[in-house]
Design a protein around this motif. Structure first.
Motif, mmCIF file in Angstrom:
data_model
loop_
_atom_site.group_PDB
_atom_site.id
_atom_site.type_symbol
_atom_site.label_atom_id
_atom_site.label_comp_id
_atom_site.label_asym_id
_atom_site.label_seq_id
_atom_site.Cartn_x
_atom_site.Cartn_y
_atom_site.Cartn_z
ATOM 1 N N GLY A 1 6.106 8.605 5.268
ATOM 2 C CA GLY A 1 6.484 9.921 5.774
ATOM 3 C C GLY A 1 7.770 9.980 6.558
ATOM 4 N N TYR A 2 8.326 8.845 6.960
ATOM 5 C CA TYR A 2 9.632 8.826 7.617
ATOM 6 C C TYR A 2 10.686 8.393 6.601
ATOM 7 C CZ TYR A 2 8.931 9.588 12.667
ATOM 8 O OH TYR A 2 8.705 10.148 13.896
ATOM 9 N N SER A 3 11.826 9.058 6.643
ATOM 10 C CA SER A 3 12.939 8.664 5.792
ATOM 11 C C SER A 3 13.624 7.439 6.386
ATOM 12 C CB SER A 3 13.949 9.805 5.688
ATOM 13 O OG SER A 3 14.563 10.030 6.955
ATOM 14 N N GLN A 4 14.545 6.834 5.608
ATOM 15 C CA GLN A 4 15.303 5.698 6.135
ATOM 16 C C GLN A 4 16.128 6.117 7.343
ATOM 17 O OE1 GLN A 4 15.382 2.245 4.972
ATOM 18 N NE2 GLN A 4 16.178 2.221 7.064
ATOM 19 N N ASN B 1 -0.487 9.685 10.669
ATOM 20 C CA ASN B 1 -0.004 9.510 9.297
ATOM 21 C C ASN B 1 -0.035 8.072 8.803
ATOM 22 O OD1 ASN B 1 0.529 12.263 9.346
ATOM 23 N ND2 ASN B 1 2.641 11.979 9.988
ATOM 24 N N VAL B 2 -0.279 7.141 9.721
ATOM 25 C CA VAL B 2 -0.360 5.728 9.315
ATOM 26 C C VAL B 2 -1.694 5.125 9.743
ATOM 27 C CG1 VAL B 2 0.714 3.453 9.408
ATOM 28 C CG2 VAL B 2 2.155 5.516 9.507
ATOM 29 N N LEU B 3 -1.955 5.109 11.057
ATOM 30 C CA LEU B 3 -3.170 4.476 11.553
ATOM 31 C C LEU B 3 -4.425 5.104 10.957
ATOM 32 C CD1 LEU B 3 -4.746 2.601 13.463
ATOM 33 C CD2 LEU B 3 -4.521 4.382 15.234
ATOM 34 N N HIS B 4 -4.571 6.422 11.061
ATOM 35 C CA HIS B 4 -5.796 7.053 10.575
ATOM 36 C C HIS B 4 -6.017 6.851 9.068
ATOM 37 C CE1 HIS B 4 -6.837 9.917 14.168
ATOM 38 N NE2 HIS B 4 -6.900 8.634 14.476
ATOM 39 N N PRO B 5 -4.999 6.986 8.217
ATOM 40 C CA PRO B 5 -5.225 6.657 6.807
ATOM 41 C C PRO B 5 -5.669 5.211 6.589
ATOM 42 C CG PRO B 5 -3.246 7.974 7.029
ATOM 43 C CD PRO B 5 -3.686 7.645 8.421
ATOM 44 N N ILE B 6 -5.096 4.270 7.334
ATOM 45 C CA ILE B 6 -5.518 2.869 7.202
ATOM 46 C C ILE B 6 -6.967 2.708 7.643
ATOM 47 C CG2 ILE B 6 -5.160 0.539 8.100
ATOM 48 C CD1 ILE B 6 -3.099 1.295 6.022
ATOM 49 N N LEU B 7 -7.343 3.349 8.749
ATOM 50 C CA LEU B 7 -8.721 3.259 9.229
ATOM 51 C C LEU B 7 -9.704 3.861 8.221
ATOM 52 C CD1 LEU B 7 -8.242 4.177 13.001
ATOM 53 C CD2 LEU B 7 -8.628 1.901 12.026
ATOM 54 N N ILE C 1 0.851 -1.192 0.000
ATOM 55 C CA ILE C 1 0.000 0.000 0.000
ATOM 56 C C ILE C 1 0.886 1.241 0.000
ATOM 57 C CG2 ILE C 1 -1.751 1.293 1.283
ATOM 58 C CD1 ILE C 1 -2.807 -1.318 0.157
ATOM 59 N N ASP C 2 0.708 2.095 -0.988
ATOM 60 C CA ASP C 2 1.453 3.349 -1.078
ATOM 61 C C ASP C 2 0.673 4.424 -0.327
ATOM 62 O OD1 ASP C 2 2.818 5.646 -1.691
ATOM 63 O OD2 ASP C 2 2.864 5.302 -3.863
ATOM 64 N N LEU C 3 1.078 4.701 0.914
ATOM 65 C CA LEU C 3 0.319 5.633 1.747
ATOM 66 C C LEU C 3 0.340 7.061 1.217
ATOM 67 C CD1 LEU C 3 0.983 4.534 5.443
ATOM 68 C CD2 LEU C 3 -1.130 4.373 4.133
ATOM 69 N N ALA C 4 1.299 7.388 0.371
ATOM 70 C CA ALA C 4 1.317 8.732 -0.215
ATOM 71 C C ALA C 4 0.057 8.970 -1.047
ATOM 72 C CB ALA C 4 2.567 8.923 -1.072
ATOM 73 N N ARG C 5 -0.531 7.910 -1.559
ATOM 74 C CA ARG C 5 -1.743 8.025 -2.379
ATOM 75 C C ARG C 5 -3.008 8.157 -1.536
ATOM 76 N NH1 ARG C 5 -1.097 7.836 -7.349
ATOM 77 N NH2 ARG C 5 -3.293 7.409 -7.744
ATOM 78 N N ALA C 6 -2.880 7.974 -0.221
ATOM 79 C CA ALA C 6 -4.048 8.065 0.658
ATOM 80 C C ALA C 6 -4.422 9.501 0.989
ATOM 81 C CB ALA C 6 -3.793 7.291 1.941
ATOM 82 N N ASN C 7 -3.672 10.459 0.453
ATOM 83 C CA ASN C 7 -3.915 11.864 0.779
ATOM 84 C C ASN C 7 -4.980 12.522 -0.077
ATOM 85 O OD1 ASN C 7 -1.900 11.876 2.796
ATOM 86 N ND2 ASN C 7 -0.302 12.210 1.261
#
Length: 384
Positions: free
Chosen positions: A64-67, A176-182, A30-36
């Motif tokens: 949203g976090y870098s390596q 930035n992770v949980l809420h987009p998944i929900l 899942i590409d979370l950048a597309r969840a915006n």
């Protein structure tokens, strides 16, 4: 990560990934950048739905976090285990049996499968200790847990300088992770996208937590007795678990064909799965994922295994009722584990599951290779 002055921290040098050709699970990414955007969410919904319904696990990238920021979190994750003296660890040991919550340390050799009314001869220094029913081998997993409100309780001296970063880490996971998944889960049920977000607030009373785990190596004799299983097959207690991928293998999921498959490490990716509370809220549409931890692959057995998690749960006062007005659930039906009047609160389910886990004797299950316990009238299975 927000602009925070970074305290010096010893580097945690991650071991190299396994080079073995293992039977890896083929998980959706899942590409979370597309969840915006609404368009991006519409594209991600069927991917997430199919991933959770098939394997129960998905990867998430572009979170949203870098390596470098991810590496920094693992530097901090190792601090509770390497920079805190044993005497100080005892001060911050979690009151798991009473509170039903992993806030502070869970010591090694705490979990097992059989309860002895009195300590057996070899365990006289550990009252209430239990040993594995089959093997006599206890867990070698140490936790340190922090509520998402990292100021809620005191922490060891060595960890205190890092609390601003851990607060930022908790907020990043949550918003930035949980809420987009929900939101994606809600949309997959054809419900308003904020309906699950509203049950997972950051500032209300709840037990969503950052948890650092360290799995320590066992002797060859212990591995033989435990059949190389470090944590038996189980489901998570909460709604969504976010695991920050790390290179030491060991995590396996029970695939639809009944085979255990390895979860592959992807640099700076998240591994996300659903738990018991999500099953309750979605009327069985999203089942809790059955997974276990085994001895790492042969080329990684010289390393301990460090993990960083965000275990999400609904607010304590949320009653775990199915979202029965979902058009999807109206079409496919609801699998009920309890009647509406018996639906537990989030706080109650978390407390009773946590107190019971690894501390009560399990009974042989109705299925092969399973053991069972009953919590609040609900059968909970453990998988061997």
């Amino acid at each position: 990560m927000p602009n925070i002055t970074l305290t010096e921290c010893p580097r945690y040098i991650a071991p190299p990934p396994t080079q073995l050709d293992l039977d890896f699970a083929d998980l959706v990414v899942i590409d979370l950048a597309r969840a915006n955007t609404p368009e991006g969410r519409a594209e991600l919904v069927p991917q997430l739905r199919d991933g959770f319904r098939t394997h129960g696990f998905v990867y998430a990238i572009n979170h949203g976090y870098s390596q470098a920021e991810c590496d920094r979190i693992f530097d901090i994750a190792d601090v509770p285990f390497t920079a805190v003296p044993p005497e100080e660890m005892k001060i911050y040991t979690a009151s798991i049996d009473k509170a039903g919550y992993y806030a502070g340390y869970k010591p090694r050799k705490y979990w097992a499968s059989k309860f002895y009314p009195a300590p057996p001869p070899l365990l006289l220094t550990c009252p209430r200790q239990k040993v594995d029913t089959e093997s006599g081998i206890m867990d070698e997993i140490e936790h340190y847990g922090l509520n998402r409100d990292v100021t809620q309780r005191p922490h060891p001296q060595a960890l205190r300088p890092f609390l601003p970063e851990l607060d930022a880490f908790a907020r990043h996971n949550h918003f930035n992770v949980l809420h987009p998944i929900l939101r994606l889960i809600a949309l997959s049920l054809e419900l308003p996208e904020e309906i699950l977000v509203e049950k997972h607030n950051f500032d209300r009373v709840g037990k969503t937590a950052i948890t650092f785990l360290k799995y320590y190596r066992r002797t060859e004799e212990e591995e033989e007795k435990s059949k190389n299983v470090w944590m038996k097959g189980h489901t998570d207690i909460g709604s969504v678990t976010i695991l920050w991928s790390q290179p030491v293998g060991g995590l396996q999921i029970l695939s639809p064909d009944g085979k255990w498959r390895w979860v592959r490490h992807i640099d700076n990716a998240l591994v996300i799965n659903t738990g018991d509370m999500m099953e309750f809220l979605t009327g069985g549409f999203y089942k809790p994922t059955i997974h276990r931890v085994v001895q790492p692959p042969s080329d990684q057995r010289a390393y301990d295994r460090l993990g960083a998690f965000y275990f999400a749960m609904p607010d304590d006062d949320v009653r775990l009722l199915p979202l029965a007005h979902s058009p999807v659930l109206e079409r496919v039906g609801i699998e009920r584990r309890f009647s509406d009047e018996d639906a537990p609160l989030s706080d109650v389910w978390r407390r009773e599951r946590t107190i019971s886990y690894g501390r009560t004797e399990l009974k042989k299950g109705t299925d092969d290779n399973t053991e069972e316990e009953v919590i609040g009238g609900i059968v909970v299975k453990h998988y061997n």
